[in-house]
Design a protein around this motif. Structure first.
Motif, PDB file in Angstrom:
ATOM      1  N   THR A  86      47.587  44.973  34.320  1.00 11.68           N
ATOM      2  CA  THR A  86      46.915  46.279  34.307  1.00 11.68           C
ATOM      3  C   THR A  86      47.569  47.230  33.317  1.00 11.68           C
ATOM      4  O   THR A  86      46.901  48.033  32.672  1.00 11.68           O
ATOM      5  CB  THR A  86      46.920  46.887  35.725  1.00 11.68           C
ATOM      6  OG1 THR A  86      46.120  46.074  36.593  1.00 11.68           O
ATOM      7  CG2 THR A  86      46.350  48.300  35.721  1.00 11.68           C
ATOM      8  N   LEU A 140      36.084  52.120  46.836  1.00 15.11           N
ATOM      9  CA  LEU A 140      37.415  52.092  46.205  1.00 15.11           C
ATOM     10  C   LEU A 140      38.304  53.119  46.897  1.00 15.11           C
ATOM     11  O   LEU A 140      38.166  54.317  46.661  1.00 15.11           O
ATOM     12  CB  LEU A 140      37.314  52.414  44.716  1.00 15.11           C
ATOM     13  CG  LEU A 140      36.718  51.341  43.807  1.00 15.11           C
ATOM     14  CD1 LEU A 140      36.572  51.883  42.388  1.00 15.11           C
ATOM     15  CD2 LEU A 140      37.591  50.100  43.793  1.00 15.11           C
ATOM     16  N   ALA A 171      41.221  53.965  46.306  1.00 14.28           N
ATOM     17  CA  ALA A 171      42.054  54.697  45.365  1.00 14.28           C
ATOM     18  C   ALA A 171      41.362  55.931  44.802  1.00 14.28           C
ATOM     19  O   ALA A 171      42.021  56.838  44.302  1.00 14.28           O
ATOM     20  CB  ALA A 171      42.473  53.771  44.217  1.00 14.28           C
ATOM     21  N   HIS A 206      43.891  46.693  38.529  1.00 12.80           N
ATOM     22  CA  HIS A 206      44.227  46.784  39.943  1.00 12.80           C
ATOM     23  C   HIS A 206      44.060  48.230  40.395  1.00 12.80           C
ATOM     24  O   HIS A 206      44.577  49.149  39.752  1.00 12.80           O
ATOM     25  CB  HIS A 206      45.657  46.306  40.172  1.00 12.80           C
ATOM     26  CG  HIS A 206      46.002  46.114  41.615  1.00 12.80           C
ATOM     27  ND1 HIS A 206      46.346  47.161  42.440  1.00 12.80           N
ATOM     28  CD2 HIS A 206      46.046  44.998  42.387  1.00 12.80           C
ATOM     29  CE1 HIS A 206      46.595  46.704  43.646  1.00 12.80           C
ATOM     30  NE2 HIS A 206      46.421  45.385  43.653  1.00 12.80           N
ATOM     31  N   ASP A 207      43.367  48.448  41.506  1.00  5.43           N
ATOM     32  CA  ASP A 207      42.998  49.799  41.934  1.00  5.43           C
ATOM     33  C   ASP A 207      44.200  50.723  42.067  1.00  5.43           C
ATOM     34  O   ASP A 207      44.216  51.847  41.541  1.00  5.43           O
ATOM     35  CB  ASP A 207      42.244  49.747  43.270  1.00  5.43           C
ATOM     36  CG  ASP A 207      40.886  49.075  43.130  1.00  5.43           C
ATOM     37  OD1 ASP A 207      40.441  48.917  41.980  1.00  5.43           O
ATOM     38  OD2 ASP A 207      40.288  48.716  44.152  1.00  5.43           O
ATOM     39  N   GLU A 208      45.234  50.290  42.788  1.00  2.00           N
ATOM     40  CA  GLU A 208      46.383  51.157  43.028  1.00  2.00           C
ATOM     41  C   GLU A 208      47.118  51.470  41.729  1.00  2.00           C
ATOM     42  O   GLU A 208      47.548  52.607  41.498  1.00  2.00           O
ATOM     43  CB  GLU A 208      47.330  50.487  44.033  1.00  2.00           C
ATOM     44  CG  GLU A 208      46.730  50.331  45.434  1.00  2.00           C
ATOM     45  CD  GLU A 208      47.674  49.593  46.365  1.00  2.00           C
ATOM     46  OE1 GLU A 208      48.859  49.418  45.984  1.00  2.00           O
ATOM     47  OE2 GLU A 208      47.249  49.195  47.456  1.00  2.00           O
ATOM     48  N   HIS A 266      33.534  51.509  40.003  1.00  2.70           N
ATOM     49  CA  HIS A 266      33.438  50.118  39.562  1.00  2.70           C
ATOM     50  C   HIS A 266      32.712  50.057  38.221  1.00  2.70           C
ATOM     51  O   HIS A 266      31.835  50.877  37.935  1.00  2.70           O
ATOM     52  CB  HIS A 266      32.642  49.290  40.576  1.00  2.70           C
ATOM     53  CG  HIS A 266      33.436  48.902  41.786  1.00  2.70           C
ATOM     54  ND1 HIS A 266      34.628  48.223  41.709  1.00  2.70           N
ATOM     55  CD2 HIS A 266      33.187  49.088  43.112  1.00  2.70           C
ATOM     56  CE1 HIS A 266      35.086  48.014  42.939  1.00  2.70           C
ATOM     57  NE2 HIS A 266      34.236  48.535  43.804  1.00  2.70           N
ATOM     58  N   GLU A 298      39.598  43.836  33.904  1.00  2.00           N
ATOM     59  CA  GLU A 298      39.769  44.228  35.307  1.00  2.00           C
ATOM     60  C   GLU A 298      41.133  44.881  35.508  1.00  2.00           C
ATOM     61  O   GLU A 298      42.136  44.447  34.937  1.00  2.00           O
ATOM     62  CB  GLU A 298      39.666  42.989  36.193  1.00  2.00           C
ATOM     63  CG  GLU A 298      39.600  43.276  37.679  1.00  2.00           C
ATOM     64  CD  GLU A 298      38.220  43.734  38.111  1.00  2.00           C
ATOM     65  OE1 GLU A 298      38.148  44.461  39.116  1.00  2.00           O
ATOM     66  OE2 GLU A 298      37.236  43.376  37.452  1.00  2.00           O
ATOM     67  N   ASN A 350      37.962  55.301  34.264  1.00  2.00           N
ATOM     68  CA  ASN A 350      38.897  54.468  35.014  1.00  2.00           C
ATOM     69  C   ASN A 350      38.120  53.436  35.815  1.00  2.00           C
ATOM     70  O   ASN A 350      38.034  53.488  37.042  1.00  2.00           O
ATOM     71  CB  ASN A 350      39.768  55.327  35.930  1.00  2.00           C
ATOM     72  CG  ASN A 350      41.141  54.711  36.143  1.00  2.00           C
ATOM     73  OD1 ASN A 350      41.498  53.738  35.499  1.00  2.00           O
ATOM     74  ND2 ASN A 350      41.922  55.297  37.037  1.00  2.00           N
ATOM     75  N   CYS A 374      37.065  49.039  35.640  1.00  2.00           N
ATOM     76  CA  CYS A 374      37.324  47.773  34.969  1.00  2.00           C
ATOM     77  C   CYS A 374      36.225  47.508  33.939  1.00  2.00           C
ATOM     78  O   CYS A 374      35.058  47.842  34.146  1.00  2.00           O
ATOM     79  CB  CYS A 374      37.378  46.637  35.978  1.00  2.00           C
ATOM     80  SG  CYS A 374      35.949  46.527  37.066  1.00  2.00           S
TER      81      CYS A 374
END
Length: 788
Positions: free
Chosen positions: A769, A599, A601, A728-730, A647, A726, A690, A692
């Motif tokens: 998100t 990841l 991020a 979004h990473d950013e 994750h 889920e 943090n 998902c």
């Protein structure tokens, strides 16, 4: 006979109480508003000073108090003085509840006194001003220096050059004064050095509590059980320390003139005793008896520990605490139609009992829930099951035996807690499969709900978690793409799908009466600014409250009612029934779990915490990346924030087997049990997962499962933040950064959560998100992130 307090004395004490708690008040909302109120009142006092108009002064002081008490968190830190001042304002101009004013001195305020009060209101450094109004205990000054001076080490990099030079000068001067000094000269030298520390800008604000720890309201040589030493009486009227001139005309009720007795905390653990028959005859009245016992009862229908801290003043017996007992039993009637009682809890005896007269007309097994409230805040909940039968059974008067060997614990009582959430929605799961009962409650005078029953919702699905998992599946797909990557038609389609899902859930889950009340009363009160925070305490863990978007179709009016998402309309938080949420978290250390699992991020979060650590002077532990390192964190404790970014995968069939990925091996909620949770139970941190799916929970084989239940309920976390689907990473990194930054600026948990959500929605309104994150905690909880 004690002299009556005067209006100017109340104003002085009220302002000093605010100054003492100044660093803990919200920096973005409350402090700027208080600064404006201080300046306005100071200017008005200046105008009054030549020929004081007594009535105009009373109105000005009362207006200041009323306006201040409206600001976030002020009421929770202010003493009785502001309440008493606010009561001087005519009721027609008052919008907040206040206490009785009592008798006040009629002595007129002088011009000299007004001038001194105006000077106090213009204090450039409020915490330093409050500290300088108190005295060091003479024989404790060496110990005070040895605690305060090392604490400044973490501030050195943030102090300007002239402040660092001033500190070096203080050190050198103290060393010179101590050389060959007598015992009396030593304590005097340390006191002089401490007073010089108070003059360095920013030092007192960062260490306010530590300074007050070593001070008293009057000048003492030593402390004693009565609160003053042998020379206390002779020196009680000594001059105020250098740098803080006394306010002329202060009456004898001010802290400087009174002998402040020692405050002693007496912790006592009580046990709940709940007596009700195992089974009851239909339509027959039975007594439900609830009380707190010093000793664990031999038998009880519901068992829990209630920790209470009593405050003893001097040698007097500590005053009792008062606890509200509220019964939620939708299948029963109460003969007196009163579903709550107030009991008195004394430190050295069992409480008086709360008695309810219950009867039911419905056969079968029934669940009875008992909630406990202290100063308007829910501190805990217990529940048990009884059975309603056609005939009376033998042993009907025998209470059920105690359950778990490890008895759950309520939240500890707070002496000055923040106010409870403006609106509290209580959701109880009945014994009948998947039937939810709803109550609304508020402590606000303008909100007309006092544990009012809102109806029931029988859920058609036998497996609501599977139903909701299927409903949420489209959201996972929507997360993958940012708004900029979609065509206009795709954006419109995604928005429509999200709205229909959210409105459908609201309509299915909330009873019709609640939906009507929401649009006729709750929404208007929210628009008027009366209702801002909403806490949902529930027996169930799986409803995505943050996703609900109010919708109601009135058949009678043939009209649709809609509103924006709850998560945007309120400072929204949830809590699982049991131990009540904590009111405060003081963050000195943050433990990071940031494994390299692909990841990108995560690196951004590591950089952010390095910056936050420097800005707010908090220590960082980690980052931990291996499974054993994380297990050691749970065992050791010693932190007030645990932040995990990785994750995650949710297991709908068994939530205890959900996974967060680490560098070498995964970690499951079921892996954390027994002594492994020792450290986190002791530290009671804010946990932010943090990842998902991290926030979903479900009914496991032995009760509630999932990370949310494990980390905040079993492990006693102060609060828990996680994602329900889920993310979004950013956008996930943006959310956590904004959330922590707002906490650092003084926001409450609910304010920070709502602000972070709004920030993400502004960045990408279509990607869901911004709706994924859930907060388990008290929306009004105060979180102090280090110090500036």
């Amino acid at each position: 006979m004690a002299q009556l307090q005067s209006v100017d004395g109340l104003l002085e004490q009220g302002v000093l109480a605010l100054y003492r708690c100044w660093p803990r008040l919200p920096h973005r909302t409350t402090l700027p508003a208080l600064d404006q109120l201080r300046a306005t009142l100071a200017a008005e006092l200046d105008a009054l000073a030549p020929t004081p108009d007594q009535e105009r002064f009373r109105r000005a002081a009362a207006g200041f108090a009323v306006a201040a008490l409206r600001l976030p968190l002020v009421r929770s830190v202010a003493g009785d003085e502001l309440d008493r001042l606010a009561a001087l304002q005519p009721p027609a101009n008052r919008t907040t509840p206040v206490r009785a004013v009592g008798l006040l001195s009629t002595a007129p305020v002088t011009a000299e006194r007004l001038e001194a009060l105006a000077g106090m209101l213009r204090a450039a450094d409020p915490p330093a001003y409050a500290v300088q109004r108190w005295f060091y205990v003479a024989n404790e000054t060496p110990e005070a220096w040895n605690e305060l001076r090392p604490a400044l080490a973490t501030l050195l990099d943030r102090l300007p050059n002239d402040a660092r030079q001033q500190l070096s000068t203080i050190d050198a001067t103290l060393a010179t004064m101590l050389a060959g000094a007598s015992h009396t000269a030593v304590t005097t030298a340390y006191e002089a050095a401490l007073k010089q520390l108070e003059t360095i800008p920013g030092v007192v604000a960062a260490l306010t509590d530590q300074f007050f720890k070593w001070k008293e309201a009057q000048k003492l040589i030593r402390r004693s059980a009565a609160g003053f030493g042998a020379a206390g009486e002779a020196e009680a009227t000594a001059a105020i320390p250098k740098g803080a001139a006394a306010l002329p005309g202060a009456d004898e009720s001010t802290p400087e003139a009174a002998i402040a007795p020692t405050l002693t905390t007496i912790p006592v653990n009580f046990h709940t005793e709940v007596k009700f028959p195992v089974s009851v005859q239909r339509r027959q009245v039975n007594w439900l008896i609830v009380r707190l016992r010093l000793q664990k009862p031999e038998a009880t229908a519901a068992s829990s520990v209630v920790p209470v801290e009593f405050t003893q003043v001097g040698n007097d017996a500590p005053p009792p605490e008062h606890l509200t007992v509220r019964v939620l039993a939708p299948d029963f009637d109460e003969e007196t139609r009163l579903w709550e009682r107030t009991i008195t809890v004394r430190y050295d005896q069992d409480s008086d009992p709360a008695v309810f007269l219950l009867k039911s007309d419905q056969l079968g097994k029934k669940r009875i829930t008992i909630d406990f409230y202290h100063k308007g805040r829910q501190v805990g909940s217990v529940a048990f099951v009884t059975e309603v039968t056609e005939i009376q059974t033998s042993g009907a008067s025998v209470a059920l035996p105690r359950g778990d060997a490890e008895t759950p614990e309520f939240a500890r009582f707070e002496r000055t807690p923040p106010p409870p959430a403006d609106l509290h929605l209580r959701v109880v799961k009945k014994v009948e499969a998947n039937t939810l009962a709803f109550w609304l409650d508020s402590a606000l005078a303008d909100v007309p709900y006092r544990s009012e029953f809102m109806g029931e919702t029988p859920l058609t699905s036998k497996d609501p978690m599977t139903f909701l998992a299927q409903e949420l599946d489209p959201l996972d797909a929507m997360v993958a793409a940012l708004t900029a990557d979609l065509t206009e038609a795709e954006r419109a389609d995604a928005t429509q799908k999200l709205i229909l899902l959210a409105e459908g859930l609201f309509e299915q889950l909330l009873p019709e009466r609640f939906r009507e009340e929401y649009f006729t009363r709750i929404a208007p009160l929210r628009e008027a600014g009366v209702i801002r925070s909403l806490l949902i305490t529930s027996d169930e863990p799986w409803i995505p409250w943050e996703l609900l978007k109010p919708y109601h179709y009135s058949v009678r009016e043939a009209k649709e009612y809609t509103d924006d998402f709850w998560a945007t309309r309120f400072q929204l938080a949830r809590w699982l029934a049991g131990r009540g949420p904590l009111a405060r978290v003081d963050v000195k250390t943050a433990a990071l779990v940031l494994p390299d699992v692909g990841l990108p991020a995560v690196d951004s979060e590591r950089i952010f915490f390095d910056d936050l650590s420097a800005r707010r002077m908090i220590a960082l532990s980690g980052p931990s990346v291996l499974r054993q390192e994380v297990l050691d964190l749970f065992t050791a404790g010693g932190y007030q924030v645990m932040h995990i970014a990785t994750h995650g995968r949710f297991n709908a069939e068994d939530a205890d087997q959900s996974v967060i990925e680490l560098a070498d091996a995964p970690l499951h909620p079921g892996d954390l049990r027994g002594s492994l949770l020792r450290g986190i139970r002791r530290s009671m941190p804010l946990v932010f997962l943090n990842a998902c799916d991290g926030g979903r929970a479900n009914f496991g084989l032995t009760g509630l499962g999932g990370w949310a239940e494990k980390l905040f309920k079993e492990a006693n976390a102060a609060a828990f933040v996680g994602a329900l689907w889920e993310v979004h990473d950013e956008l996930a990194v943006e959310f956590s950064k904004h959330f922590y930054n707002r906490l650092a600026e003084g926001d409450t948990l609910g304010e920070a959560m709502r602000a972070a959500r709004a920030h993400l929605r502004e960045l990408d309104p279509v990607n869901p998100t911004w709706l994924a994150y859930t907060l388990y905690g008290d929306p009004n909880a105060a979180v102090q992130i280090g110090s500036a």
